[in-house]
Scaffold this motif. Structure first.
Motif, PDB file in Angstrom:
ATOM      1  N   CYS A  59       0.821  -1.213   0.000  1.00 29.10           N
ATOM      2  CA  CYS A  59       0.000   0.000   0.000  1.00 29.10           C
ATOM      3  C   CYS A  59       0.856   1.263   0.000  1.00 29.10           C
ATOM      4  O   CYS A  59       0.394   2.338   0.381  1.00 29.10           O
ATOM      5  CB  CYS A  59      -0.938  -0.015   1.199  1.00 29.10           C
ATOM      6  SG  CYS A  59      -2.206  -1.293   1.099  1.00 29.10           S
ATOM      7  N   GLY A  60       2.085   1.123  -0.426  1.00 28.63           N
ATOM      8  CA  GLY A  60       2.965   2.284  -0.540  1.00 28.63           C
ATOM      9  C   GLY A  60       3.365   2.882   0.795  1.00 28.63           C
ATOM     10  O   GLY A  60       3.620   4.083   0.871  1.00 28.63           O
ATOM     11  N   TYR A  61       3.419   2.066   1.841  1.00 31.53           N
ATOM     12  CA  TYR A  61       3.775   2.514   3.198  1.00 31.53           C
ATOM     13  C   TYR A  61       2.891   3.664   3.666  1.00 31.53           C
ATOM     14  O   TYR A  61       3.335   4.528   4.410  1.00 31.53           O
ATOM     15  CB  TYR A  61       5.262   2.909   3.274  1.00 31.53           C
ATOM     16  CG  TYR A  61       6.172   1.729   3.084  1.00 31.53           C
ATOM     17  CD1 TYR A  61       6.476   0.879   4.138  1.00 31.53           C
ATOM     18  CD2 TYR A  61       6.694   1.432   1.826  1.00 31.53           C
ATOM     19  CE1 TYR A  61       7.296  -0.229   3.966  1.00 31.53           C
ATOM     20  CE2 TYR A  61       7.512   0.326   1.634  1.00 31.53           C
ATOM     21  CZ  TYR A  61       7.810  -0.493   2.710  1.00 31.53           C
ATOM     22  OH  TYR A  61       8.608  -1.583   2.519  1.00 31.53           O
ATOM     23  N   CYS A  62       1.653   3.661   3.226  1.00 32.98           N
ATOM     24  CA  CYS A  62       0.735   4.752   3.543  1.00 32.98           C
ATOM     25  C   CYS A  62      -0.614   4.180   3.984  1.00 32.98           C
ATOM     26  O   CYS A  62      -1.335   3.595   3.163  1.00 32.98           O
ATOM     27  CB  CYS A  62       0.562   5.650   2.319  1.00 32.98           C
ATOM     28  SG  CYS A  62      -0.563   7.009   2.594  1.00 32.98           S
ATOM     29  N   ALA A  63      -0.945   4.365   5.256  1.00 25.65           N
ATOM     30  CA  ALA A  63      -2.206   3.835   5.785  1.00 25.65           C
ATOM     31  C   ALA A  63      -3.419   4.436   5.081  1.00 25.65           C
ATOM     32  O   ALA A  63      -4.485   3.810   5.032  1.00 25.65           O
ATOM     33  CB  ALA A  63      -2.288   4.074   7.290  1.00 25.65           C
ATOM     34  N   ASP A  64      -3.261   5.639   4.530  1.00 26.13           N
ATOM     35  CA  ASP A  64      -4.373   6.259   3.799  1.00 26.13           C
ATOM     36  C   ASP A  64      -4.791   5.428   2.586  1.00 26.13           C
ATOM     37  O   ASP A  64      -5.917   5.537   2.113  1.00 26.13           O
ATOM     38  CB  ASP A  64      -4.008   7.670   3.341  1.00 26.13           C
ATOM     39  CG  ASP A  64      -3.871   8.643   4.505  1.00 26.13           C
ATOM     40  OD1 ASP A  64      -4.384   8.347   5.604  1.00 26.13           O
ATOM     41  OD2 ASP A  64      -3.240   9.698   4.302  1.00 26.13           O
ATOM     42  N   ASN A  65      -3.885   4.615   2.073  1.00 35.43           N
ATOM     43  CA  ASN A  65      -4.191   3.770   0.916  1.00 35.43           C
ATOM     44  C   ASN A  65      -4.908   2.478   1.287  1.00 35.43           C
ATOM     45  O   ASN A  65      -5.419   1.792   0.413  1.00 35.43           O
ATOM     46  CB  ASN A  65      -2.906   3.413   0.167  1.00 35.43           C
ATOM     47  CG  ASN A  65      -2.321   4.595  -0.562  1.00 35.43           C
ATOM     48  OD1 ASN A  65      -3.030   5.524  -0.916  1.00 35.43           O
ATOM     49  ND2 ASN A  65      -1.023   4.569  -0.779  1.00 35.43           N
TER      50      ASN A  65
END
Length: 160
Positions: A59-65
C-alpha cells in the motif's frame, strides 16, 4: 469479465474487470484472501506483526491507501457508480427497448467462490465471508457468489 460490455458511453461503467479489456473468464476462486486491508492490518497489529506486514509496502507505506486499495471498498464504489448511471438512464428514458447491460441489470461477472479455512490465524475467515456478502448484496443482477468455509483448516492448508 466486468461491467463494461464494450458498448456505448452509457456502458463504460466501471471496471469490475480487474484483468483488462478483452479477457473473459467464467469462474473466480479466492483462497484465504485479504479483501479489507484496514481490518487485516488491525488484525496484524493485534498480533504484534504490523511493522513487518506485507500490507505496508503493498500500500505504498501509507495507511491512507489501505481502504482505497481494498477489494470491498472498490466494489462499493463501483456498484454505487453502476447504480447511479443505471438510475440516470432509467430516469432519462434511455432504457426503453434497450438491450444495454446496464438497463437490463445484466452484469458480466464470473461465478465467484471464496474459500477460507476457519482455523486461519493469518487472515481471518471473515475476510472471505464479508466480501461474498458484499457481492451478494450489491444489487448487480444475477451474480453467483458463494463462500466455502473449511473446518479445521488453517491458512497454508486451504489449497491442499
Amino acid at each position: 469479465a466486468g461491467l463494461d460490455s464494450g458498448g456505448g458511453d452509457e456502458e463504460e461503467v466501471v471496471g469490475l474487470d480487474a484483468v483488462g479489456d478483452g479477457v473473459h473468464f467464467d469462474n473466480f476462486v479466492g483462497l484465504s484472501g485479504v479483501y479489507c486491508v484496514p481490518s487485516q492490518f488491525d488484525f496484524e497489529t493485534g498480533r504484534g506483526i504490523d511493522q513487518i506486514s506485507p500490507l505496508l509496502p503493498a500500500c505504498g507505506y501509507c495507511a491512507d491507501n489501505f481502504l482505497r486499495l481494498s477489494a470491498g471498498y472498490r466494489l462499493e464504489r463501483l456498484t454505487e457508480e453502476y447504480h447511479r448511471r443505471r438510475r440516470r438512464l432509467l430516469d432519462d428514458g434511455e432504457c426503453h427497448g434497450s438491450s444495454s447491460r446496464v438497463c437490463s441489470n445484466r452484469i458480466d461477472l464470473p461465478r465467484l467462490l471464496f474459500v477460507h479455512g476457519v482455523e486461519d490465524t493469518t487472515v481471518p475467515y471473515t475476510s472471505s465471508t464479508n466480501i461474498a456478502s458484499q457481492f451478494r448484496g450489491a444489487g448487480l443482477g444475477d451474480v453467483t457468489c458463494d463462500d466455502l468455509l473449511l473446518e479445521g483448516v488453517g491458512h497454508p492448508d486451504t489449497v491442499v
